[in-house]
Scaffold this active site. Structure first.
Site, short mmCIF file in Angstrom:
data_model
loop_
_atom_site.label_atom_id
_atom_site.label_comp_id
_atom_site.label_asym_id
_atom_site.label_seq_id
_atom_site.Cartn_x
_atom_site.Cartn_y
_atom_site.Cartn_z
N GLU A 212 19.44 31.85 53.65
CA GLU A 212 18.63 32.95 54.16
C GLU A 212 17.64 33.38 53.08
O GLU A 212 18.03 33.56 51.92
CB GLU A 212 19.50 34.14 54.57
N GLY B 173 23.26 40.00 47.21
CA GLY B 173 24.59 40.56 47.01
C GLY B 173 25.66 39.68 47.60
O GLY B 173 26.67 39.38 46.97
N ALA B 174 25.42 39.22 48.83
CA ALA B 174 26.37 38.36 49.52
C ALA B 174 25.67 37.80 50.75
O ALA B 174 24.60 38.25 51.14
CB ALA B 174 27.63 39.13 49.92
N MET B 175 26.30 36.78 51.36
CA MET B 175 25.70 36.11 52.51
C MET B 175 26.75 35.84 53.56
O MET B 175 27.82 35.31 53.27
CB MET B 175 25.04 34.80 52.04
N GLU B 176 26.40 36.16 54.82
CA GLU B 176 27.37 36.17 55.92
C GLU B 176 27.53 34.84 56.64
O GLU B 176 27.92 34.81 57.81
CB GLU B 176 26.95 37.24 56.94
N GLU C 289 29.53 41.98 55.26
CA GLU C 289 29.37 40.56 55.58
C GLU C 289 30.31 40.14 56.71
O GLU C 289 29.96 39.32 57.55
CB GLU C 289 29.60 39.70 54.34
N GLU D 32 20.45 43.72 60.02
CA GLU D 32 20.78 44.37 58.75
C GLU D 32 20.92 45.88 58.88
O GLU D 32 21.86 46.47 58.34
CB GLU D 32 19.75 44.01 57.68
#
Length: 925
Positions: A156, A298-301, A335, A357
């Site tokens: 992403e 920060g993080a990825m889902e 996430e 988001e």
């Protein structure tokens, strides 16, 4: 002939005149669906040192939603700087360049005749590609790259095109039927991708493979692959319907496994919360998380395989602060919640990013509030919104939560899209009620599960489920800037009528639907409501609301719980300073709404700081000085620690407004003609802090000691609301006690208090240890260097602790902080290749406002030089850091000129990324 001897089909792509391709702006109005879809995707990754081969097979079918604007050619995205194309076939036959396809910068164009069979009845066309990539050389950390000894991906928004040629856009949802990963078994025993593991086995030459299948269609941005020698924490979750789900969190072997415990606990809490609140169950047999040290976000889902920045996954009492723990819980939840709000239903195009988001941020805020304190969480979220998003809304990068255009989509992962987007979702719930909001969510999933949709689709589901007209509310999606709501009131005691007048000012000049939570407080009966709390619907530019209250004196409590993301100010002609200040003082003492009670005290402190700023001296006998003493002293009126009901709320009640929120309020209160002076704002805030510290020193000191004694009896470290609140309160008290250092005796006393707490930090945890170090770095004493040395040694190489060591020095309020930061860039532990490390030092320094904005401009020059180097390595990070320079219009002519000069230098870089180009050019407009 080896592959290294072959010439890539996409070699030497470029413009005929040899010039670089100019950045292209993309517009929302130009959206058109592609003529074809990818029904199924099959991938084969052959991971080898220095070269990874990716073979893709795409099952292409007609798109029933295609329009004339879709065209007939099929356009695939691919970055030729990363992807070397060696084979291109349809139905097993090699394609001919020029006749069957064209290659242009960033694109592979397949001619329409290749798909003619679809018009004559064939159900699909099979496209096969073979490419080579070099993850080890990928410093952008987008696509497939190497982090330490691990291969991992980040797709992403537009990273998949750095892995292979593909229609890399969110409205192409494909079932990834097979993802085969092959690698050396010793170095990469763990092979992961999305979905469920369907096969694995050994191969010759100490190699092995794993095959994953994801049964749910997804866009390419949700694809993920990981290969590494990783440690694992395993667990299990039983869903509401009784299904068993395997839970696994992976990290490098150098990380103690207990640092994953809290993340696992948070995951299970999030899974249960989503079932209980929204009746949403997890849908796969396995849920994997991988913690990665090198990560832009920060993080990825990614579906079934979340990839996390280690900073948002790894915690322990010795390495993490309470804020780290809360961030881990919130982001783990965020996430996971994306599984439905983002994965099962995704966005049609990147302009709709807030659809997933903003909605998911709201869901993680509600989750964190339910797990801890809703009142405290609301204050934290609003502080963050005002400190970051309000400034963004007032700057050159201001945009609606649904932007109209972009050059680099990576630049629009903004506080506006996320935080303001969450506030818009919260307003849906305020307007429709909690149950009405849930009804809308249910209809949204029923209509759009498995689809890529728009913000309009979400709004329509909310409207239809509740039979409520939201047409005016829809303008929130297209309105930038922060609206201002002005209030005034009058009370006619003869007829007992209280009239509240509200007016709104927006960037478009058109009214928005603004829900205003409202209450009327009785002066005669403090703590009671004169009328039932209600929601006022401000839908016109000006409206008056009437309430029958008799002849009792009342005080309006407006915008409770911060029910809309607006700036609330009194009408300057009808509302006198004295009446406003008196109302604030009463609300600070008696408002039944926790948020507005805190807000009122913040308003008093803000006015006192501004009075000190504009007069260049502190007037302790002024009305604002008296109100501030009263509000502060009332909060401290506790007999003992046992009398405190909510430690965290007390901590926030004693905390002065931040410099960032003061800056926003200063520009709002005094108008656009004034200019910010960060040095003066810090000085005025510091004077007020010292005034309160001196006035209430004995109270602060005794309460600090009582808390220290109470906490010393704790047998085990706890991360619960009470324990976190106690630590927060004690550290606020420490900050006040250490603000007094004008005489040698004061410095010695402050040093002793802070250093004792620092030394005890090995028992009480990182929160207390870091707070003490943060106090010591601002003092000119030998203990400062001793503590810094000890903190670094205690880290034992832990990257996240060392990040804190860098940050605490970058935030120091000392004259030579820039020299210290420059020296730290030469430290052996500093690297420009790691986003966390860069943020911990460079970004932290830019947030040290008074020092970064030093009148000599050296802070700007330093950042400009860093950005020039950073852009060569990682454009996403360089563009985000450049945000510190683009607000030059807010400052005096001297500062503004120097900031603008650095932007102009960056604009002339020989090779500037699209990411940085967009930020710099918008900043210069």
């Amino acid at each position: 002939m080896t592959t290294n001897d072959r010439t890539a089909l996409n070699a030497n792509i470029g413009l005929s005149n040899g010039e670089a391709l100019k950045p292209q702006e993309v517009f929302r109005k130009d959206y058109a669906p592609l003529p074809y879809l990818v029904e199924e995707t099959r991938l084969n990754f052959d991971l080898r040192d220095g070269k990874t081969t990716v073979v893709a097979e795409l099952k292409i079918v007609p798109n029933s939603a295609a329009t004339e604007a879709s065209g007939k050619d099929f356009v695939l995205d691919g970055e030729e700087d990363s992807v070397k194309l060696f084979s291109l076939k349809v139905g097993g036959k090699d394609l001919v360049k020029g006749e069957d396809y064209e290659l242009v910068p960033g694109k592979l164009i397949l001619k329409e005749h290749l798909f003619a069979e679809l018009e004559t009845g064939d159900s699909f066309v099979s496209l096969q590609t073979e490419v080579e990539i070099v993850p080890e050389a990928n410093t952008q950390l987008s696509g497939l790259y190497k982090s330490g000894g691990m291969y991992c991906s980040q797709c992403e928004a537009m990273g998949f095109r750095r892995i292979t040629y593909y229609p890399d856009r969110p409205d192409i949802m494909s079932a990834f039927k097979s993802v085969r990963i092959e690698a050396d078994k010793t170095n990469y025993p763990v092979l992961l991708s999305n979905g469920n593991l369907i096969d694995e086995g050994d191969l010759d030459d100490n190699r092995h493979y794993a095959i994953w299948e994801d049964p749910f269609p997804k866009p390419s941005y949700l694809f993920a692959v990981v290969a590494g020698n990783l440690a694992k924490l395993g667990d299990e979750y039983v869903t509401k319907s009784g299904r068993n789900v395997t839970l696994q969190i992976f990290t490098e072997h150098t990380t103690p496994i207990e640092q994953l415990y809290y993340a696992m606990l948070s995951l299970k809490k999030a899974m249960k919360w989503d079932e209980d609140v929204f009746n949403l169950e997890y849908d796969l047999d396995i849920f994997n998380i991988v913690a990665v040290g090198d990560f832009n976000m920060g993080a990825m889902e990614n579906k079934g395989l979340n990839i996390f920045n280690t900073a948002l996954c790894l915690v322990s009492p010795a390495t993490a602060t309470d804020m780290n723990y809360m961030r881990v819980e919130g982001v783990i939840g965020h996430e996971y919640f994306h599984n439905w709000t983002g994965n099962r239903v995704t966005c049609r195009d990147w302009f709709q990013l807030t659809l997933k988001e903003g909605l998911t941020v709201f869901r993680d805020q509600e989750f964190s509030g339910d797990m801890n304190s809703r009142a405290v969480k609301r204050i934290e979220d609003v502080r963050s919104l005002r400190g970051r998003q309000f400034a963004e809304d007032a700057g050159p990068l201001s945009h609606p939560i649904r932007p109209d255009s972009y050059i680099s989509m990576d630049n629009f992962y903004t506080s506006t899209v996320y935080s303001k987007g969450a506030e818009v979702i919260r307003m849906y719930q305020t307007i429709l009620g909690v149950e009405g909001f849930k009804k809308g969510m249910k209809l949204y999933f029923e209509r759009h599960d498995g689809s890529a949709v728009t913000c309009d689709d979400f709004l329509q589901a909310m409207s239809d489920a509740n039979l409520y007209d939201l047409s005016l509310f829809s303008d929130w999606y297209s309105t930038n800037r922060t609206p201002t709501v002005t209030y005034s009131y009058e009370h006619d005691k003869r007829c007992g009528l209280f009239k509240l007048s509200l007016s709104q000012e927006t960037s478009t000049g058109r009214p928005l639907h603004i829900p205003v939570k409202f209450g009327l407080l009785s002066r005669a009966k403090p703590g009671t409501e004169a009328v039932s709390p209600t929601i006022l619907h401000l839908k016109e530019l000006s409206q008056t609301f009437e309430f029958q209250v008799g002849d009792q004196e009342v005080v309006p409590s407006i915008l409770r719980e911060f029910s809309a993301p607006v700036k609330l100010i009194p009408e300057s002609i009808r509302m006198t300073d004295n009446s406003v200040n008196t109302d604030l003082a009463f609300m600070a003492a008696y408002d039944s709404d926790g948020f507005n009670k805190w807000e009122a005290a913040q308003g008093i402190f803000t006015k006192f700081i501004f009075e000190t700023l504009t007069s260049a001296e502190l007037k302790d006998s002024s009305c604002l000085g008296s109100f501030s003493r009263e509000a502060f002293g009332r909060t401290l009126q506790v007999g003992s620690v046992d009398d405190i009901n909510d430690f965290a709320m007390m901590a926030y009640a004693l905390t002065l407004p931040s410099e960032s929120s003061l800056s926003e309020d200063y520009l709002t209160n005094f108008g656009s003609a004034v200019k910010l002076d960060p040095v003066a704002i810090r000085s005025a805030r510091g004077k007020v802090k010292q005034f309160l510290a001196r006035t209430f020193y004995n109270n602060l000191f005794h309460l600090y000691n009582d808390l220290t004694k109470c906490m010393s009896t704790d047998i085990e470290f706890k991360v619960d609301a009470e324990s976190i609140g106690r630590r927060s309160l004690r550290n606020v008290l420490l900050d006040y006690l250490c603000s007094l250092k004008e005489t040698p005796d004061e410095v010695a006393t402050a040093t002793k208090i802070a250093y004792n707490q620092f030394k005890a930090g090995s028992k009480t945890g990182m929160t207390d240890k870091l707070a003490a170090l943060g106090a010591l770095v601002n003092m000119n004493c030998s203990e400062r260097e001793m503590a810094l040395k000890q903190f670094y040694e205690d880290a034992h190489g832990d990257a996240l602790v060392i990040n804190k060591w860098f940050s605490v020095q970058a935030f120091a309020n000392v004259d030579d902080v820039l020299d210290r930061v420059k020296a730290l860039t030469k430290h052996s532990d500093f690297t420009m290749n790691n986003p966390n490390r860069c943020r911990s030092l460079i970004s932290a320094f830019t947030m040290n406002s008074a020092k970064f904005h030093s009148a000599d401009g050296e802070g700007y020059k330093f950042l400009g030089e860093i950005l020039g180097e950073m852009d060569k390595l990682n454009p996403q990070i360089s563009s985000r850091m450049a945000g510190a320079l683009i607000q030059w219009r807010r400052y005096d002519d001297s500062r503004a000129t120097m900031m603008r000069n650095e932007l102009e230098k960056l604009s002339k870089l020989e090779k500037i990324s699209d990411d940085l180009f967009e930020v710099v050019t918008r900043g210069l407009k």
